[in-house]
Write an enzyme that holds these catalytic residues in place. Structure first.
Site, PDB file in Angstrom:
ATOM      1  CB  SER A 718     108.697  40.746 -72.519  1.00  0.00           C
ATOM      2  OG  SER A 718     107.783  41.382 -73.365  1.00  0.00           O
ATOM      3  CE  LYS A 765     108.259  50.075 -84.119  1.00  0.00           C
ATOM      4  NZ  LYS A 765     108.003  50.581 -85.460  1.00  0.00           N
TER       5      LYS A 765
END
Length: 797
Positions: A718, A765
């Site tokens: 990320s 998520k």
């Protein structure tokens, strides 16, 4: 009793006494019981004659068939017998009376027990009469020793007979008499005395009695003697062994009795000795309602145990095994509470949030209410530490009205811990699954397999492979524990596994479980949990009354953001505990000054009081304040305590073209950094970085990419865009906007960037849940987010 009879004359008429299964030899004594009418009349007549001083000769002869009740002809009797003397007559007993002794009417008795002695052999010539008793005409039989001259063969036979007779007498343990030595010198007397005591048939003994030839008679006697000697030797050996065993058993029995008496005197005797008996064990096995396979094993073990001494080392092993079979809940189940409203209430009371898990439990109970014979799912709660995975299993058991069993699998490396040890090993016992069922006493508990991702394996086996059968609804109905051996039905058990990372679970094991991921709590959720659960429990643990401690909302928030940095609430509990201890000191001091009445004046803790209680803040939420200079960007990363927003710092210096990455990064994040630099070089022309296209610039400079908070491991896909923008910011020499958070899967993937300001929480998520805390300017809006990922991103303002 009577005088010695005179020698028998030829053609003498004498009364006969017939015997069943017995043969009388000359010189031997025989104890007989007489009860047949003819024999009773004969003995009564003999006793009366002796009482009058008369001498009456009688003969004794064996009958051929024992089944003949009243022999009266020569065909019923052997033709060779022996005259006899009555040595002793026992006191007769009246059979129809009460057994009283009748000394005055011995001659009129119905039964006689007497001892007779053989005198001389005779041969019956004819039966004279059968009333009132049997009478026959007899002649004396010639002695064999008087008709043969001694030769070498006869001498050898006599010597063998004497040796065999001596050995037989020792084995028979007959009482020695003064005339025994002289008797052994006479072959006829030796054969008569020895054969009378041998365990031989009537026909064999009669053959010796009838035989006239001395050599042939000795050979017959030797055959019987040798056979009897072998039998006596074997019998004596067996008797010695049995007596030895009995002596040992009797000694142990006596010592145990003494030990029990000593323990009783000391007050150490067990009150449950009767329950430990075999009868009690059999009763417990019967009440356990074992499965057919288990019942078969129990019967076999009970049969072995019955013939085993308690001192045997295997005895306690067998007893422990049977007790395990008796204690296992083969058919004992608890009743489920199928009330969905109460289940929701119980789950909400014990845990705040966790709506996904609560929804799944309610769905499971709804299915059980409609079909209580369906397969039970295998649930797996996966999430960071401290988010309530273990306590949630206990709450589920409470909501369903089931027993709760917990087995910690962290560090387990032997598959015998799951399947049990085979009983051939010393100290064998059942595995953790069976041990848990023994503990709860029912076959349908909620069974929590804690830390399933911490299983390890070595040369002793792979416990995760052993769990494949346990956690497979298609197979666990016939689970086989190595110790129990009999199949056990685990299909009614609700297995719940917990773990922190999916990468620690093998693929086949992961495929058998329904994974439910638990993310970390948001600040708002932590404040609710702290106010409703943590603070009351800590007050009770530290002896405070609820009215004696009040914490303001801003104090909770400052404690959460400034003193803890975790996905769960464990550290938060410790911080609240520290506040409770601080207040407990104040309460105790007030009580010492005479204020005994409780609750004492409440103590209010605000955010300004935390510095004095907990010290300076451990975490500063000023990430956006660190921006505003070239080479600095803000991104997301995964840490063991949940997601984290972090600053990425890039520095360029003269060097040899090395790229250094620091900050305890995982492999995925290292790959993201390498890919970001490769992407910048590949697109240098479009980015206005022509100096990077030739490679000369990078060969003369080193690039250092640093992630602060190096003591915390970081990983995850990320930070690709954040690393790319940090590198571009340094190459361009321009700073990034201070209200922009960048995150993506990889730099080469389709980028998503979110512009945020103020205090926001971002929750992505993906495989792992991530949470970031950001402080900065307010009223900044989201620029854009890719449509395919917008549904998976949840933003709290």
């Amino acid at each position: 009793m009577s005088k010695r009879q005179s020698q028998l004359q030829p053609n003498t008429d004498i009364p006969l006494l017939t015997l069943r299964n017995q043969v009388l030899f000359p010189g031997s004594m025989l104890r007989i019981k007489v009860g047949r009418p003819r024999s009773v009349r004969l003995l009564s007549n003999l006793i009366r004659a002796q009482a009058q001083g008369k001498e009456l000769m009688f003969g004794v002869v064996a009958q051929k068939t024992a089944n003949t009740d009243d022999p009266t002809s020569l065909s019923d009797l052997y033709q060779v017998g022996c005259t006899a003397n009555i040595v002793e007559v026992s006191t007769p007993v009246r059979p129809e009376g009460d057994g009283a002794v009748d000394k005055q009417n011995t001659a009129e008795a119905k039964y006689f027990t007497l001892v007779i002695e053989g005198v001389q052999k005779f041969q019956i010539q004819q039966i004279k009469s059968s009333t009132p008793f049997l009478r026959a005409q007899v002649s004396p039989s010639t002695q064999s020793s008087a008709q043969v001259e001694e030769d070498t063969e006869l001498h050898t036979l006599k010597k063998m007979l004497k040796e065999a007779a001596t050995e037989a007498l020792k084995l028979l343990r007959l009482p020695k008499s003064k005339g025994m030595n002289s008797t052994l010198q006479d072959a006829d007397k030796t054969m008569d005395i020895i054969c009378a005591h041998l365990d031989a048939s009537v026909a064999e003994k009669q053959a010796v009695l009838v035989e006239q030839s001395l050599k042939a008679r000795i050979k017959l006697a030797l055959q019987l003697l040798h056979r009897e000697i072998e039998v006596l030797k074997i019998s004596q050996q067996i008797d010695s062994e049995v007596k030895g065993d009995l002596s040992k058993q009797q000694r142990e029995f006596y010592l145990r009795k003494q030990l029990k008496a000593i323990k009783d005197q000391l007050g150490e005797g067990s009150a449950s000795d009767s329950e430990d008996s075999m009868e009690a064990l059999e009763r417990r096995l019967k009440e356990a309602e074992l499965s057919p396979a288990a019942q078969k094993l129990a019967d076999q073990e009970l049969k072995r145990l019955t013939g085993m001494q308690p001192s045997n080392a295997q005895y306690s092993v067998s007893v422990s095994y049977l007790e395990t079979l008796a204690d296992l809940p083969w058919n004992k189940s608890s009743d489920d509470v199928i009330n969905l409203a109460k289940v929701r209430e119980q789950l909400d009371q014990d845990h705040h949030g966790l709506s996904q898990i609560k929804k799944r439990i309610v769905e499971f109970l709804a299915v059980r209410k409609l079909n209580n014979k369906g397969k039970v799912p295998i649930l797996c709660f996966m999430g960071p530490p401290g988010v309530g995975k273990t306590s949630l299993g206990s709450s589920i058991a409470k909501a369903m009205g089931r027993e709760f069993v917990r087995a910690s699998l962290g560090g387990v490396r032997d598959d015998a811990e799951i399947r049990g040890h085979r009983r051939t090993y010393v100290g064998a016992m059942s595995g953790r699954i069976m041990q848990g069922l023994l503990k709860c006493g029912v076959n349908n508990p909620v069974f929590l397999l804690d830390e399933i991702d911490k299983l390890t394996s070595d040369f002793r086996g792979d416990p995760s492979a052993a769990l494949l059968e346990v956690l497979d609804p298609e197979q666990n109905s016939t689970f086989s524990d190595h110790y129990v051996e009999a199949p056990f039905d685990l299909s009614k058990v609700l297995f719940i596994a917990t773990g922190n990372e999916m990468k620690g679970i093998s693929g086949p094991l992961r495929d058998r479980m329904e994974v439910i991921e638990l993310s970390g709590y948001t600040i708002d959720e932590k404040m609710v949990i702290c106010n409703e659960h943590v603070l009351p429990s800590q007050c009770q643990e530290h002896g405070l009354m609820p009215e004696e401690l009040e914490m303001e909302g801003p104090a909770f928030e400052k404690m959460i953001t400034g003193y803890t940095r975790e996905a769960g609430v464990r550290e938060l509990q410790r911080k609240v505990g520290a506040v409770c201890r601080h207040v407990a000191v104040q309460v105790a001091e007030q009580m010492e000054h005479g204020e005994d009445a409780r609750p004492i004046k409440p103590c209010t803790v605000g955010p300004e009081d935390l510095h004095a209680i907990l010290g300076p803040e451990l975490y500063q939420n000023d990430l956006l304040d660190q921006l505003g200079r070239p080479g600095v960007a803000l991104g997301l990363a995964w840490t063991p305590v949940g997601g984290e927003a972090l600053v990425i710092e890039v520095s360029i210096m003269a060097g040899t073209g090395q790229v250094r990455l620091t900050g305890q990064l995982g492999d995925v994040m290292k790959e993201s950094a390498s890919m970001s630099l490769s992407w910048i070089r590949a697109n240098s022309s479009q980015l206005g970085l022509a100096k990077l296209s030739t490679g000369d610039f990078l060969q003369k400079h080193d690039i250092h990419v640093h992630f602060p908070a190096g003591g915390v491991p970081k990983d995850g896909p990320s930070a690709g865009v954040a690393i790319t923008m940090a590198l571009l910011s340094m190459f361009w020499g321009r700073s990034l906007r201070s209200d922009c958070l960048l995150y993506t899967s990889d730099a080469a993937d389709e980028e998503d960037s979110v512009d945020l300001g103020g205090r926001r929480i971002i929750k992505k998520k993906k495989k792992r849940k991530r949470i970031g805390y950001i402080s900065g300017r307010k009223n900044t809006t989201i620029r854009y987010i890719h449509q395919t990922k917008k549904e998976r991103v949840k933003i709290y303002k």
